[in-house]
Scaffold this motif. Sequence first.
Motif, short mmCIF file in Angstrom:
data_model
loop_
_atom_site.label_atom_id
_atom_site.label_comp_id
_atom_site.label_asym_id
_atom_site.label_seq_id
_atom_site.Cartn_x
_atom_site.Cartn_y
_atom_site.Cartn_z
N ARG A 100 23.27 -40.36 -21.82
CA ARG A 100 22.17 -39.42 -21.57
C ARG A 100 21.84 -39.42 -20.07
O ARG A 100 21.97 -40.44 -19.39
N ASP B 271 17.37 -31.73 -25.40
CA ASP B 271 17.05 -31.94 -26.81
C ASP B 271 17.84 -30.99 -27.71
O ASP B 271 18.39 -31.41 -28.75
N GLU C 83 21.52 -32.01 -27.80
CA GLU C 83 21.76 -33.18 -28.64
C GLU C 83 21.73 -32.81 -30.13
O GLU C 83 22.45 -33.39 -30.94
N GLN C 84 20.91 -31.82 -30.49
CA GLN C 84 20.91 -31.34 -31.86
C GLN C 84 22.24 -30.70 -32.21
O GLN C 84 22.79 -30.90 -33.30
N THR D 219 24.77 -33.42 -32.77
CA THR D 219 24.58 -34.02 -34.09
C THR D 219 25.23 -33.17 -35.18
O THR D 219 25.91 -33.68 -36.07
N ASN E 181 26.14 -41.42 -34.22
CA ASN E 181 24.78 -41.85 -34.50
C ASN E 181 23.94 -41.64 -33.23
O ASN E 181 24.48 -41.28 -32.19
N GLU E 182 22.66 -41.89 -33.32
CA GLU E 182 21.77 -41.61 -32.19
C GLU E 182 22.00 -42.55 -31.01
O GLU E 182 21.52 -42.27 -29.90
N ASP E 183 22.72 -43.64 -31.21
CA ASP E 183 23.00 -44.58 -30.13
C ASP E 183 24.36 -44.35 -29.47
O ASP E 183 24.74 -45.09 -28.57
#
Length: 424
Positions: free
Chosen positions: A83, A108, A111-112, A115, A121-123
């Motif tokens: 990030r 933001d 990143e959606q 996903t 995963n978020e990490d």
Amino acid sequence: MFLTDEQQAILNGSKGETMAKVMKTLVMYGETFGADKMVPVTSEYNHLVTSFGLKMMTPVFDLMQQLIDAGAVSGQKFSVDPRPLDKNVPANFLQNIIFNVAMYAKQDSYEQQLTELGLMNEDAFTCACYLDQVGNKPKKGDVLSWAESSAVVYANSVLGARCNRNSGIMDIMGSIAGFVPHFGLLTDEGRKASWIVKVETTKKPEAQLLGSAIGMKVMEDVPYITGMEKWLGTELNEDNCAYLKDFGAATASNGAVGLYHIAGLTPEAQELGEKLILENAQVYVIDDAELQRVQDNYPVIWKNPDAKPKLCFVGCPHMSLQQLINWTEAVEEGLKASGNKKVLIPTVFTTAPAVKKAFEQTEYAERLKATGVILSYICPLMYMNNPLAGKMPVITCSNKLRTYTTARYYTEAQILEKITKGGN
């Protein structure tokens, strides 16, 4: 280029117009570089280079949305580069306005999209996705569709996987299609060395400096490096892997190296030895004087070359867990020797979110915090792309960060002295 019936059918539209465009893109890419066929991507996970919601990247966001809308999502889960933002990293009011409004306003929403496309995963935001805690370490012989240069060179060289230095977007295309063009570093011949690099230093070379010297000399070619056994031995242990991570990143950014072999150490060099060397390979000898010459010739592009550093970054590429521990101990010792309690220059160590979490479970996390060092998951390069940040006198021991930004390079020992003892 030969295509299988399955590949030709996709190109002809059997899976819809969007998938046909994906396949056409890969075919055109392969034909540009003389690929003879397409081969399956065999790694469990992919890795993408575009992680940042930069406003000017509207065509990328539009493309990603077309893929999502068409259901043309990645056949693999993937990690992605770091990030660009972290509120814990020092930035003034105006810098923050530029970061959040002018530069990364789409972070933001992007990143959606990631996903929806298949983010692990978020990490999973790191340039060093192959670190154990992250969980994206390819196996020897795996065919990849990656683009991040420091990850590609590590996967090829240290892990023995096979991947070309792809561009951003091509990485997701290969993952969606499940195929990549067969050329370059995917071929046996393309993995042979056209350079012999003889390391003849009197002490263990600084990883980032040695990598820089080799990268600038051989450029995109493959080097076979000798003389490192006295410093690294013949085992790919944790310390050596961290060394090669930083070394490789410098070869890939200061030059365009996608693969290197180190005699007796890296997988293919252990297996094939000097059979990897092409006839009439050029020779490059690196001694102490050559490394000093390389470092002395780095340009200093600060407005005031004598300015006092205002920020220090360590961790480009991201630091391993052991590196964080080693650096914590080194900073503590440096501060104790100088009689200081905290670092004298604002200092940021960067690592993968998953590594950061693991480190925070150790006693070293509080010890590092006590020194005043900030631990972050940020991409230092993306931070430095802010024009106001780029005007700051920033120091680093990363040759990748030096190459792409205004940051000034110093060896690890020099950085340690500056942050614990002060001075320009």
